[in-house]
Design a protein around this motif. Structure first.
Motif, PDB file in Angstrom:
ATOM      1  N   MET A   1       0.827  -1.199   0.000  1.00  0.00           N
ATOM      2  CA  MET A   1       0.000   0.000   0.000  1.00  0.00           C
ATOM      3  C   MET A   1       0.866   1.256   0.000  1.00  0.00           C
ATOM      4  O   MET A   1       0.506   2.270  -0.595  1.00  0.00           O
ATOM      5  N   ALA A   2       2.014   1.201   0.676  1.00  0.00           N
ATOM      6  CA  ALA A   2       2.939   2.348   0.664  1.00  0.00           C
ATOM      7  C   ALA A   2       3.469   2.586  -0.748  1.00  0.00           C
ATOM      8  O   ALA A   2       3.612   3.734  -1.187  1.00  0.00           O
ATOM      9  N   ASP A   3       3.765   1.514  -1.482  1.00  0.00           N
ATOM     10  CA  ASP A   3       4.198   1.655  -2.874  1.00  0.00           C
ATOM     11  C   ASP A   3       3.089   2.253  -3.735  1.00  0.00           C
ATOM     12  O   ASP A   3       3.349   3.081  -4.617  1.00  0.00           O
ATOM     13  N   ARG A   4       1.862   1.840  -3.478  1.00  0.00           N
ATOM     14  CA  ARG A   4       0.741   2.352  -4.251  1.00  0.00           C
ATOM     15  C   ARG A   4       0.575   3.858  -4.057  1.00  0.00           C
ATOM     16  O   ARG A   4       0.256   4.588  -5.009  1.00  0.00           O
ATOM     17  N   MET A   5       0.803   4.331  -2.840  1.00  0.00           N
ATOM     18  CA  MET A   5       0.700   5.763  -2.591  1.00  0.00           C
ATOM     19  C   MET A   5       1.715   6.542  -3.414  1.00  0.00           C
ATOM     20  O   MET A   5       1.411   7.614  -3.957  1.00  0.00           O
ATOM     21  N   ILE A   6       2.938   6.019  -3.527  1.00  0.00           N
ATOM     22  CA  ILE A   6       3.966   6.693  -4.320  1.00  0.00           C
ATOM     23  C   ILE A   6       3.587   6.672  -5.802  1.00  0.00           C
ATOM     24  O   ILE A   6       3.771   7.665  -6.519  1.00  0.00           O
ATOM     25  N   GLU A   7       3.050   5.547  -6.279  1.00  0.00           N
ATOM     26  CA  GLU A   7       2.619   5.479  -7.675  1.00  0.00           C
ATOM     27  C   GLU A   7       1.490   6.476  -7.954  1.00  0.00           C
ATOM     28  O   GLU A   7       1.459   7.108  -9.021  1.00  0.00           O
ATOM     29  N   GLU A   8       0.575   6.634  -7.004  1.00  0.00           N
ATOM     30  CA  GLU A   8      -0.511   7.592  -7.193  1.00  0.00           C
ATOM     31  C   GLU A   8       0.009   9.026  -7.209  1.00  0.00           C
ATOM     32  O   GLU A   8      -0.503   9.880  -7.940  1.00  0.00           O
ATOM     33  N   GLN A   9       1.035   9.309  -6.406  1.00  0.00           N
ATOM     34  CA  GLN A   9       1.642  10.642  -6.446  1.00  0.00           C
ATOM     35  C   GLN A   9       2.272  10.909  -7.803  1.00  0.00           C
ATOM     36  O   GLN A   9       2.175  12.024  -8.339  1.00  0.00           O
ATOM     37  N   ALA A  10       2.933   9.893  -8.373  1.00  0.00           N
ATOM     38  CA  ALA A  10       3.549  10.065  -9.692  1.00  0.00           C
ATOM     39  C   ALA A  10       2.483  10.228 -10.773  1.00  0.00           C
ATOM     40  O   ALA A  10       2.613  11.064 -11.679  1.00  0.00           O
ATOM     41  N   ARG A  11       1.403   9.468 -10.688  1.00  0.00           N
ATOM     42  CA  ARG A  11       0.370   9.536 -11.721  1.00  0.00           C
ATOM     43  C   ARG A  11      -0.463  10.808 -11.612  1.00  0.00           C
ATOM     44  O   ARG A  11      -1.211  11.121 -12.541  1.00  0.00           O
ATOM     45  N   ALA A  12      -0.321  11.523 -10.515  1.00  0.00           N
ATOM     46  CA  ALA A  12      -1.010  12.812 -10.421  1.00  0.00           C
ATOM     47  C   ALA A  12      -0.437  13.816 -11.409  1.00  0.00           C
ATOM     48  O   ALA A  12      -1.120  14.781 -11.778  1.00  0.00           O
ATOM     49  N   PHE A  13       0.807  13.607 -11.857  1.00  0.00           N
ATOM     50  CA  PHE A  13       1.422  14.490 -12.841  1.00  0.00           C
ATOM     51  C   PHE A  13       1.112  14.065 -14.274  1.00  0.00           C
ATOM     52  O   PHE A  13       1.456  14.781 -15.214  1.00  0.00           O
ATOM     53  N   VAL A  14       0.496  12.907 -14.473  1.00  0.00           N
ATOM     54  CA  VAL A  14       0.256  12.362 -15.807  1.00  0.00           C
ATOM     55  C   VAL A  14      -0.993  13.002 -16.396  1.00  0.00           C
ATOM     56  O   VAL A  14      -2.029  13.109 -15.736  1.00  0.00           O
ATOM     57  N   THR A  15      -0.907  13.413 -17.649  1.00  0.00           N
ATOM     58  CA  THR A  15      -2.018  14.096 -18.302  1.00  0.00           C
ATOM     59  C   THR A  15      -2.851  13.172 -19.187  1.00  0.00           C
ATOM     60  O   THR A  15      -3.942  13.547 -19.602  1.00  0.00           O
ATOM     61  N   GLN A  16      -2.325  11.966 -19.472  1.00  0.00           N
ATOM     62  CA  GLN A  16      -3.055  11.005 -20.288  1.00  0.00           C
ATOM     63  C   GLN A  16      -2.974   9.638 -19.624  1.00  0.00           C
ATOM     64  O   GLN A  16      -2.109   9.407 -18.773  1.00  0.00           O
TER      65      GLN A  16
END
Length: 236
Positions: free
Chosen positions: A185-200
């Motif tokens: 779940m900690a890894d998932r939080m980091i992935e969600e932070q990165a995908r917040a910058f994704v536009t597509q």
């Protein structure tokens, strides 16, 4: 005096050993906890054995008082150098499996031992957010390698602005299944932070190495040179 010192040393020894063991267990996910504790105990008791031999040699050469004073001085220096380090820093992290990765669907059956498998993850990011995004991607790369991936890399497209491609290899389909269950779940939080910058939408591709079939070489298939097949000239 000696009895009191021995009592304090014994209590300190048990406290330190218990604290280190608990910290190691808290910092490790379930899937790697057994192996992590084995490495920790091997390093701990190996260092203790080596230290006993070294300090025994010092005591035999310089005397017991000198060895004890040097050991006490080394302990004081070690405490000063490690004062900023804290144990159980991972106690607040949720290391339970997230299971948010979708099971890949293939158009034809793939055996568990087939591989390696090349994964590519394509991101489209606003160029102004590229620096914080890459910082998170490199942190994700450490997690990928921790979970079993290798040859990890991240590349920036020179023709499409903001297009980032992450690539890494996994040994086999079975290892891919294991990696899917190791994401916390900690890894998932980091992935969600990165995908917040994704536009597509993120595009994930699985490329599987084909099976290698050993073919028997037919007799007479070796190519021969014209010089080798030419008849020898007659001797005059």
């Amino acid at each position: 005096m000696g009895l009191a010192a021995s009592l304090i040393a014994g209590v300190s020894w048990i406290t330190v050993l218990s604290s280190l063991n608990i910290s190691a267990q808290v910092a490790l996910p379930e899937w790697v906890r057994g192996r992590g504790l084995a490495i920790f105990l091997t390093a701990f008791f190996g260092a203790m054995t080596l230290g006993s031999a070294v300090w025994g040699k010092v005591a035999s050469l310089e005397g017991v008082p000198t060895a004890l004073f040097l050991a006490a001085g080394g302990a004081a220096i070690g405490m000063a150098l490690t004062a900023g380090w804290r144990l159980q820093t991972a106690a607040t992290l949720d290391l339970t499996p997230s299971m948010h990765w979708r099971t890949p669907v293939f158009v034809y059956p793939i055996e568990d031992d087939q591989g390696p498998i090349l994964l590519t993850v394509e991101y489209i990011v606003d160029p102004k957010d590229l620096r914080p995004f890459l910082a998170l991607i490199h942190e994700i790369g450490l997690e990928r390698k921790r979970d079993g991936a290798y040859a990890w890399g991240v590349f920036e497209d020179t023709q499409v602005s903001g297009r980032i491609v992450e690539t890494f290899l996994i040994q086999s389909l079975l290892e891919l299944k294991h990696l899917r269950t190791r994401v916390t779940m900690a890894d998932r939080m980091i992935e969600e932070q990165a995908r917040a910058f994704v536009t597509q939408p993120v595009k994930v591709t699985f490329l599987v190495a084909p099976k290698r079939h050993r073919q028997k070489r037919r007799k007479g298939s070796r190519r021969t040179s014209p010089q080798a097949t030419r008849e020898p000239a007659p001797i005059a």
